[in-house]
Scaffold this motif. Structure first.
Motif, short mmCIF file in Angstrom:
data_model
loop_
_atom_site.label_atom_id
_atom_site.label_comp_id
_atom_site.label_asym_id
_atom_site.label_seq_id
_atom_site.Cartn_x
_atom_site.Cartn_y
_atom_site.Cartn_z
N ASN A 1 14.10 -0.88 -7.19
CA ASN A 1 14.47 0.43 -6.66
C ASN A 1 13.60 0.87 -5.48
N SER A 2 12.75 -0.02 -4.99
CA SER A 2 11.89 0.38 -3.87
C SER A 2 12.74 0.63 -2.62
N ALA A 3 12.15 1.32 -1.68
CA ALA A 3 12.88 1.67 -0.46
C ALA A 3 13.03 0.47 0.48
N LEU A 4 12.42 -0.65 0.12
CA LEU A 4 12.45 -1.81 1.02
C LEU A 4 13.82 -2.49 1.04
N ASN A 5 14.19 -3.06 2.19
CA ASN A 5 15.38 -3.89 2.19
C ASN A 5 15.02 -5.22 1.51
N SER A 6 16.04 -6.01 1.21
CA SER A 6 15.80 -7.20 0.38
C SER A 6 14.96 -8.25 1.09
N LYS A 7 15.02 -8.28 2.39
CA LYS A 7 14.21 -9.24 3.15
C LYS A 7 12.73 -8.87 3.02
N GLN B 1 0.83 -1.22 0.00
CA GLN B 1 0.00 0.00 0.00
C GLN B 1 0.86 1.26 0.00
N MET B 2 1.97 1.22 0.73
CA MET B 2 2.82 2.40 0.83
C MET B 2 3.63 2.65 -0.44
N LEU B 3 4.11 1.56 -1.07
CA LEU B 3 5.14 1.72 -2.10
C LEU B 3 4.74 1.28 -3.51
N CYS B 4 3.68 0.53 -3.64
CA CYS B 4 3.36 -0.03 -4.96
C CYS B 4 1.97 0.40 -5.45
N GLN B 5 1.06 0.50 -4.51
CA GLN B 5 -0.34 0.74 -4.85
C GLN B 5 -0.55 2.02 -5.65
N GLY B 6 0.31 3.02 -5.42
CA GLY B 6 0.18 4.30 -6.12
C GLY B 6 0.12 4.11 -7.62
#
Ligand code: HEC
Length: 149
Positions: A80-86, A35-40
């Protein structure tokens, strides 16, 4: 001797438990990250929109080739998302079956943190062309009537 054995067993349990816990998907966290990073771009149910491909009943098709499996992580929105790989591995392992549904092959092996970490370091050039090539290879090798757009 008996004491040692039980200690060993205990350690194995502890180790085994922590390994499993690490691989387990926290659905609430995965959904939150989506929701924070992809839904947009991908919209709430993954159906996408103009220039953003539909993931519903479709994204799993890419898992039918190694290049496709790699593409799903190398694609800029994921890599390129702000998430770490885990957390990115967790998000993908949650998103693919939930949105991909029947398009996901039965033998889908979840992504590991290490695999994601390696793949995202090789960004894709010419994403749209690359996507078309990967899909074309999969669809020409496949007898299924799956269509994807
Ligand atoms: C700025 C808009 C945008 C954001 C944010 C975004 N994506 Fe994407 N996504 C796209 C577009 C556009 C494509 C099609 C390939 C391309 O041109 O990059 C795509 C393709 C994909 C694909 C491959 C599906 C296909 O059919 O090609 C996956 C998997 C994916 N995105 C996952 C994610 C994840 C996971 C996130 C959040 C961490 C995310 N995306 C965030 C726009 C976005």
């Amino acid at each position: 001797m008996k004491k040692h054995l039980s200690r060993l067993l205990w350690l194995c349990c502890l180790f085994g438990f922590s390994c499993n816990a690490e691989e387990a998907i926290n659905e609430a966290r995965a959904l939150f990250n989506y929701q924070m990073l992809c839904q947009g771009c991908h919209v709430g149910d993954g159906t996408g929109g103009k220039d953003v491909p539909n993931l519903q009943g479709a994204v799993g098709v890419f898992l039918n080739s190694t290049a496709g499996r790699e593409y799903l992580i190398k694609v800029p929105g994921a890599a390129n998302s702000a998430l770490n790989s885990k957390d990115l591995a967790e998000l993908m392992n949650w998103m693919i079956p939930v949105m991909g549904k029947d398009s996901v092959p039965d033998d889908f092996v979840p992504y590991t943190e290490q695999e994601v970490e390696t793949l995202r370091q090789e960004p894709l050039m010419e994403v749209v062309e690359h996507r078309a090539k990967v899909l074309n290879q999969i669809l020409t090798n496949s007898t299924s009537a799956t269509t994807i757009n």
